[in-house]
Design an enzyme around this catalytic site. Structure first.
Site, PDB file in Angstrom:
ATOM      1  N   PHE A 252       0.813  -1.228   0.000  1.00 47.87           N
ATOM      2  CA  PHE A 252       0.000   0.000   0.000  1.00 47.87           C
ATOM      3  C   PHE A 252       0.838   1.265   0.000  1.00 47.87           C
ATOM      4  O   PHE A 252       0.502   2.261   0.637  1.00 47.87           O
ATOM      5  CB  PHE A 252      -1.035  -0.026   1.151  1.00 47.87           C
ATOM      6  CG  PHE A 252      -2.251  -0.795   0.737  1.00 47.87           C
ATOM      7  CD1 PHE A 252      -2.186  -2.159   0.551  1.00 47.87           C
ATOM      8  CD2 PHE A 252      -3.451  -0.157   0.456  1.00 47.87           C
ATOM      9  CE1 PHE A 252      -3.276  -2.881   0.105  1.00 47.87           C
ATOM     10  CE2 PHE A 252      -4.545  -0.870   0.014  1.00 47.87           C
ATOM     11  CZ  PHE A 252      -4.447  -2.236  -0.157  1.00 47.87           C
ATOM     12  N   CYS A 263     -15.034  -0.074  -1.107  1.00 48.53           N
ATOM     13  CA  CYS A 263     -14.767  -0.137   0.341  1.00 48.53           C
ATOM     14  C   CYS A 263     -13.986   1.057   0.880  1.00 48.53           C
ATOM     15  O   CYS A 263     -14.491   1.787   1.731  1.00 48.53           O
ATOM     16  CB  CYS A 263     -14.039  -1.430   0.665  1.00 48.53           C
ATOM     17  SG  CYS A 263     -15.092  -2.845   0.383  1.00 48.53           S
TER      18      CYS A 263
HETATM   19  C1  UDX Z   1     -10.160  -3.191   0.562  1.00 44.52           C
HETATM   20  C2  UDX Z   1      -9.310  -3.770   1.715  1.00 44.52           C
HETATM   21  O1  UDX Z   1      -7.964  -3.911   1.241  1.00 44.52           O
HETATM   22  C3  UDX Z   1      -9.873  -5.101   2.174  1.00 44.52           C
HETATM   23  O2  UDX Z   1      -9.135  -5.600   3.274  1.00 44.52           O
HETATM   24  C4  UDX Z   1     -11.338  -4.900   2.580  1.00 44.52           C
HETATM   25  O3  UDX Z   1     -11.925  -6.115   2.999  1.00 44.52           O
HETATM   26  C5  UDX Z   1     -12.143  -4.296   1.436  1.00 44.52           C
HETATM   27  O4  UDX Z   1     -11.514  -3.080   1.003  1.00 44.52           O
HETATM   28  P1  UDX Z   1     -10.441  -3.672  -2.051  1.00 44.52           P
HETATM   29  O5  UDX Z   1     -11.472  -2.596  -2.051  1.00 44.52           O
HETATM   30  O6  UDX Z   1     -10.747  -4.948  -2.751  1.00 44.52           O
HETATM   31  O7  UDX Z   1     -10.062  -4.086  -0.536  1.00 44.52           O
HETATM   32  O8  UDX Z   1      -9.130  -3.073  -2.721  1.00 44.52           O
HETATM   33  P2  UDX Z   1      -7.651  -2.691  -2.267  1.00 44.52           P
HETATM   34  O9  UDX Z   1      -6.714  -3.723  -2.735  1.00 44.52           O
HETATM   35  O10 UDX Z   1      -7.596  -2.322  -0.835  1.00 44.52           O
HETATM   36  O11 UDX Z   1      -7.424  -1.385  -3.162  1.00 44.52           O
HETATM   37  C6  UDX Z   1      -8.260  -0.241  -3.004  1.00 44.52           C
HETATM   38  C7  UDX Z   1      -7.833   0.870  -3.926  1.00 44.52           C
HETATM   39  O12 UDX Z   1      -6.578   1.416  -3.519  1.00 44.52           O
HETATM   40  C8  UDX Z   1      -7.654   0.467  -5.390  1.00 44.52           C
HETATM   41  O13 UDX Z   1      -8.205   1.480  -6.211  1.00 44.52           O
HETATM   42  C9  UDX Z   1      -6.164   0.384  -5.562  1.00 44.52           C
HETATM   43  O14 UDX Z   1      -5.746   0.619  -6.890  1.00 44.52           O
HETATM   44  C10 UDX Z   1      -5.700   1.501  -4.630  1.00 44.52           C
HETATM   45  N1  UDX Z   1      -4.324   1.339  -4.136  1.00 44.52           N
HETATM   46  C11 UDX Z   1      -3.983   0.230  -3.424  1.00 44.52           C
HETATM   47  C12 UDX Z   1      -3.384   2.345  -4.364  1.00 44.52           C
HETATM   48  O15 UDX Z   1      -3.689   3.377  -4.998  1.00 44.52           O
HETATM   49  N2  UDX Z   1      -2.120   2.192  -3.870  1.00 44.52           N
HETATM   50  C13 UDX Z   1      -1.742   1.105  -3.160  1.00 44.52           C
HETATM   51  O16 UDX Z   1      -0.573   1.057  -2.735  1.00 44.52           O
HETATM   52  C14 UDX Z   1      -2.706   0.089  -2.927  1.00 44.52           C
END
Ligand code: UDX
Length: 443
Positions: A252, A263
């Site tokens: 992240f 979410c």
């Molecule tokens: C999230 C939580 O990670 C998960 O534990 C919870 O149960 C539901 O919400 P999700 O919504 O599936 O999961 O996606 P996630 O992988 O968390 O990514 C969310 C957003 O953040 C995406 O748009 C992704 O592209 C973005 N992101 C993620 C970034 O911009 N940078 C990062 O380093 C990681």
């Protein structure tokens, strides 16, 4: 395994369906229910209503063994189950707080159909003290049968939901009695991970805090990316450097157009509102949200700086889903970016490996300025730039030398920092990332 308990899952969406088939895979007989009749029919024929890796295979396996069945009759699911998971949606209201009407509806439906002791488990991400409200709602509508409410938040990520269910890094059980704790521990006994036992409010707080913290990491990284850009440093290397510290961890820390999906954005907003209700000003999270919203402006600005005029320019957009390995576009950065570029009069050539249909439903016409393409290469043909909005692995496999020949102007603006500037520069492209050096480096 055991047929000791039958499990019901209320709500067969992105969290409910992987949970239902995951529990079937763990050996439990599961009945799922959803008010969408067409969805229930598709599921019973072994077809997942959305794309999620490994889900269709598991669904087909367990509809065939009949260890998992779906029904549109909530009554049937409630009456046949000993343990009931509430996995319905908690969308946000206009003021940012979570809309709990589906959860209350599920609670009332359960109350109406109680026919013996049941453990009712809140799985949907919900503001504290939802479990206590579920308990109260059921007590108000039912006097005769015993039941208990527990909270067992899900941490599934879209794109890896099945894997996350079967290989979680932790299971959190919020419950008030030994009986409920014992049932949930038994349910998950084949999972190899730590189990944390808490009270109800704490379990709910864990879920919201986890998502808020992840969002904070992303917004923090995005601010450092802006500073990198201003000073001539590279965010990828900065993230690698800080991520090697186990107290920070490498996950992240990917800068880009910001977080989307159903979410993180809604949970951050709902958590801010929960804090407000209890007189706590969570200003840190307000800033996390503001930074994330500004990523769209920053990206559009970058496109303008790279291309000067946007009107009538053919521009390829690679990636529409909010993240790779899903067809989900809910609150995806692509929605706002496409909207803004349409307002500028650009001619957009869209491609996503999975999310074309979901996106087309959102933008049925586009006034002739939206073209849905069959491949990344087709989208890039004749374009003045490629905008990368989702880090799909296939975008890294492209033959840039060949692609360059088909484009009018070889510019790539990488909103996910997922491409290698050196190889693009080598193929004659101008490359712009987020928090990487603004001007392309030759050689
Ligand atoms: C999230 C939580 O990670 C998960 O534990 C919870 O149960 C539901 O919400 P999700 O919504 O599936 O999961 O996606 P996630 O992988 O968390 O990514 C969310 C957003 O953040 C995406 O748009 C992704 O592209 C973005 N992101 C993620 C970034 O911009 N940078 C990062 O380093 C990681």
């Amino acid at each position: 395994m055991s047929d000791k308990w039958r499990v019901g899952v209320l709500g067969l969406g992105h969290a409910g369906l992987p949970t239902a088939v995951g529990l079937a895979e763990l050996g439990w007989p599961v009945i799922g229910t959803d008010c969408d009749v067409a969805k229930v029919e598709a599921i019973n024929q072994g077809r997942s209503p959305f794309f999620e890796p490994e889900l269709s295979e598991l669904l087909r396996k367990h509809t065939a063994t009949r260890r998992f069945q779906a029904t549109a009759e909530v009554r049937e699911a409630v009456r046949h189950s000993d343990i009931l998971f509430i996995c319905v949606g908690t969308p946000h209201k206009a003021n940012g707080s979570a809309d709990m009407s589906q959860v209350e509806g599920a609670a009332r439906e359960i109350a109406r159909n109680l026919n013996g002791y049941k453990l009712i488990v809140e799985k949907s991400t919900s503001p504290v003290p939802t479990a206590r409200w579920i308990d109260r709602a059921i007590r108000r509508s039912n006097g005769s049968h015993d039941f208990e409410v527990a909270c067992n938040p899900e941490f599934l990520r879209e794109g890896t939901a099945v894997h996350d269910f079967l290989h979680p890094d932790r299971v959190v059980i919020g419950a008030e009695s030994e009986r409920a704790r014992g049932q949930l521990k038994e349910l998950y006994r084949n999972l190899d991970c730590p189990i944390l036992i808490t009270d109800l409010n704490t379990a709910e707080m864990i879920k919201h805090s986890a998502n808020a913290f992840l969002a904070m990491k992303i917004s923090f990284t995005n601010m450092v990316a802006d500073l990198c850009e201003a000073t001539g440093a590279d965010i990828r290397d900065v993230a690698a450097g800080i991520g090697l510290d186990p107290r920070i961890s490498p996950d992240f820390l990917q800068a880009g157009v910001g977080y989307g999906g159903f979410c993180l954005p809604k949970d951050v907003r709902a958590f801010i509102r929960v804090a407000e209700q209890y007189g706590v000003n969570f200003s840190l999270l307000k800033e996390v949200e503001r930074i994330n919203e500004c990523r769209i402006d920053r990206f559009i600005q970058k496109v303008q700086q790279a291309l000067w005029v946007l009107r009538d320019k053919p521009i390829a957009v690679w990636g529409l889903a909010f993240k790779p390995h899903t067809d989900d576009i809910r609150l995806a950065p692509s929605l706002k970016i496409v909207q803004r570029l349409l307002q500028e009069g650009s001619d957009l050539r869209l491609y996503d490996p999975r999310a074309m249909d979901t996106f087309r439903r959102e933008f049925p016409d586009g006034n002739g300025h939206l073209h849905f393409c069959a491949s990344a290469e087709e989208a890039a043909r004749g374009a003045h730039a490629i905008l990368v909005l989702t880090d799909w692995p296939e975008f890294r496999e492209v033959d840039w030398n060949r692609l360059r020949e088909t484009m009018d102007v070889p510019v790539v603006i990488d909103g996910r920092n997922c491409l290698e500037p050196a190889s693009l520069n080598g193929a004659g492209f101008e490359y712009y990332g987020m928090g990487r050096l603004l001007r392309p480096q030759k050689g």
